[in-house]
Write a protein that holds these residues in place. Structure first.
Motif, PDB file in Angstrom:
ATOM      1  N   ASP A 272     -61.165 -40.054  18.524  1.00 49.64           N
ATOM      2  CA  ASP A 272     -60.250 -40.590  19.524  1.00 49.64           C
ATOM      3  C   ASP A 272     -59.916 -42.029  19.130  1.00 49.64           C
ATOM      4  N   ILE A 273     -58.638 -42.288  18.815  1.00 51.06           N
ATOM      5  CA  ILE A 273     -58.213 -43.619  18.376  1.00 51.06           C
ATOM      6  C   ILE A 273     -57.430 -44.346  19.460  1.00 51.06           C
ATOM      7  N   SER A 274     -57.483 -43.844  20.701  1.00 52.19           N
ATOM      8  CA  SER A 274     -56.678 -44.441  21.768  1.00 52.19           C
ATOM      9  C   SER A 274     -57.144 -45.842  22.147  1.00 52.19           C
TER      10      SER A 274
ATOM     11  N   LEU B   9     -55.741 -45.303  10.758  1.00 54.19           N
ATOM     12  CA  LEU B   9     -55.597 -44.537  12.007  1.00 54.19           C
ATOM     13  C   LEU B   9     -55.359 -43.061  11.715  1.00 54.19           C
ATOM     14  N   GLY B  10     -54.538 -42.777  10.707  1.00 53.38           N
ATOM     15  CA  GLY B  10     -54.255 -41.382  10.368  1.00 53.38           C
ATOM     16  C   GLY B  10     -55.493 -40.648   9.901  1.00 53.38           C
TER      17      GLY B  10
ATOM     18  N   ASP C  92     -51.714 -47.606   9.033  1.00 50.84           N
ATOM     19  CA  ASP C  92     -51.264 -46.211   9.086  1.00 50.84           C
ATOM     20  C   ASP C  92     -52.303 -45.295   8.449  1.00 50.84           C
TER      21      ASP C  92
ATOM     22  N   TYR D  47     -67.425 -38.892  25.740  1.00 50.81           N
ATOM     23  CA  TYR D  47     -67.738 -39.020  24.313  1.00 50.81           C
ATOM     24  C   TYR D  47     -69.250 -38.909  24.095  1.00 50.81           C
TER      25      TYR D  47
ATOM     26  N   GLY E 224     -60.483 -35.939  14.072  1.00 49.76           N
ATOM     27  CA  GLY E 224     -60.714 -35.660  15.482  1.00 49.76           C
ATOM     28  C   GLY E 224     -61.290 -36.838  16.252  1.00 49.76           C
TER      29      GLY E 224
ATOM     30  N   MET F  69     -58.645 -41.299  10.637  1.00 51.60           N
ATOM     31  CA  MET F  69     -59.554 -41.060  11.764  1.00 51.60           C
ATOM     32  C   MET F  69     -59.014 -39.968  12.674  1.00 51.60           C
ATOM     33  N   ASP F  70     -57.732 -39.988  12.918  1.00 50.49           N
ATOM     34  CA  ASP F  70     -57.126 -38.971  13.782  1.00 50.49           C
ATOM     35  C   ASP F  70     -57.315 -37.572  13.205  1.00 50.49           C
ATOM     36  N   ARG F  71     -57.178 -37.444  11.881  1.00 45.16           N
ATOM     37  CA  ARG F  71     -57.353 -36.134  11.247  1.00 45.16           C
ATOM     38  C   ARG F  71     -58.783 -35.621  11.363  1.00 45.16           C
TER      39      ARG F  71
END
Length: 317
Positions: A82-84, A73-74, A70, A3, A80, A76-78
């Motif tokens: 990393d939400i792991s 997280l959604g 939801d 990262y 790009g 942030m994921d959109r």
């Protein structure tokens, strides 16, 4: 490294409306122009903008197991991100804030603390979150579990592993000072607002506030001064006061977080201190020009263009 930056701390769902001149009486209705949901907080607002500015960003925080999570997280994921390393906690709501934005940009808030109070960084995540040259801790003061000794150990480990540590807080008070001061020897860039710096130090001027924190171990202080710009003071003796840009303010929500994201991005691009502050203030100016903590931020190149235009306007002024 995996990262460019790991962003640890306070993640919030903001629900914003503008312009709000008054709260209606009884059960009456007032009509407003705009309502937005955004990922915010002293970590969430930073990671969204570092991602928009092109950095490979890791989000490290906690949300609940609810509809607010939801969205967070959604979103942030959109982008790009990393939400792991984000934790979903059962039985606890996602931290959230309702903000009524006044016509002058002020933002009285109603906040529900929620999952961020229960967030910690387990050692099993260390190899992942320290796999970045920069670690940002944002939200000390509203991270009930992580605040204090847990944060001190986290930042000491970050430094042991060679990370540059940037830091911001929230809800500063004399009590917050007790949480922050032990962290300073592990902080490379200490980036509160001048109001927060004053509240914790008891000093008044930016120079005196900086001396207080530098004497206690911080390597560099970068204070946001609102309409007065920003103040930079490093342990090597460098002192800078960079004026603010002249903009029309819509909403000040997240301007400090945007400044942090811009400064982190500037560090990644190895800008000198004055250029880094100019860029960071440009990101904050973009955010202040719209509703929410990521308003106006599109990309690194777009921001560079806007900063150049703002600098030209400053010179003419």
């Amino acid at each position: 490294m995996r990262y460019d930056v790991s962003v640890v701390g306070l993640y919030i769902l903001d629900i914003l409306g503008r312009p709000v001149s008054r709260i209606p009486d009884r059960g009456n209705v007032e009509f407003i122009d705009e309502i937005r949901l955004t990922v915010a907080g002293t970590a969430g607002g930073v990671v969204v903008n570092t991602a928009k500015l092109g950095l490979n960003s890791l989000a490290v925080g906690a949300v609940g197991n609810d509809e607010k999570a939801d969205f967070v997280l959604g979103a942030m994921d959109r982008l790009g991100i990393d939400i792991s390393a984000m934790q979903r906690l059962d039985g606890i709501p996602t931290s959230a804030t309702i903000l009524n934005i006044r016509p002058n940009g002020e933002r009285p808030a109603l906040h529900m603390r929620g999952a961020s109070d229960h967030f910690d960084v387990p050692p099993r995540l260390y190899d992942q979150i320290f796999d970045a040259p920069i670690l940002h801790l944002g939200g000390t003061g509203l991270l009930k579990t992580l605040d204090g000794e847990r944060s001190r150990l986290l930042l000491e480990e970050a430094k042991r592993r060679g990370c540059t540590v940037t830091f911001d807080l929230i809800a500063a008070s004399a009590e917050t000072a007790g949480l922050v001061l032990p962290l300073l020897p592990s902080i490379d860039y200490f980036m509160p607002s001048i109001e927060e710096a004053r509240d914790m130090s008891g000093q008044t001027s930016p120079a005196d506030c900086a001396a207080f924190y530098l004497d206690r171990g911080a390597q560099t202080c970068v204070f946001t001064l609102g309409g007065e710009g920003a103040y930079y003071a490093a342990a090597d003796g460098t002192r800078l006061h960079v004026p603010a840009y002249d903009i029309d303010v819509v909403d000040t929500t997240g301007c400090g977080d945007a400044f942090d994201a811009g400064f982190i991005t500037a560090l990644t691009h190895r800008m000198d201190p004055e250029a880094a502050i100019d860029f960071a203030q440009g990101v904050a100016a973009l955010v202040a020009s719209g509703l929410g903590s990521d308003a106006g931020v599109v990309s690194f190149d777009h921001t560079k263009e806007r900063v150049a235009a703002l600098q030209a306007g400053r010179r003419k002024g």
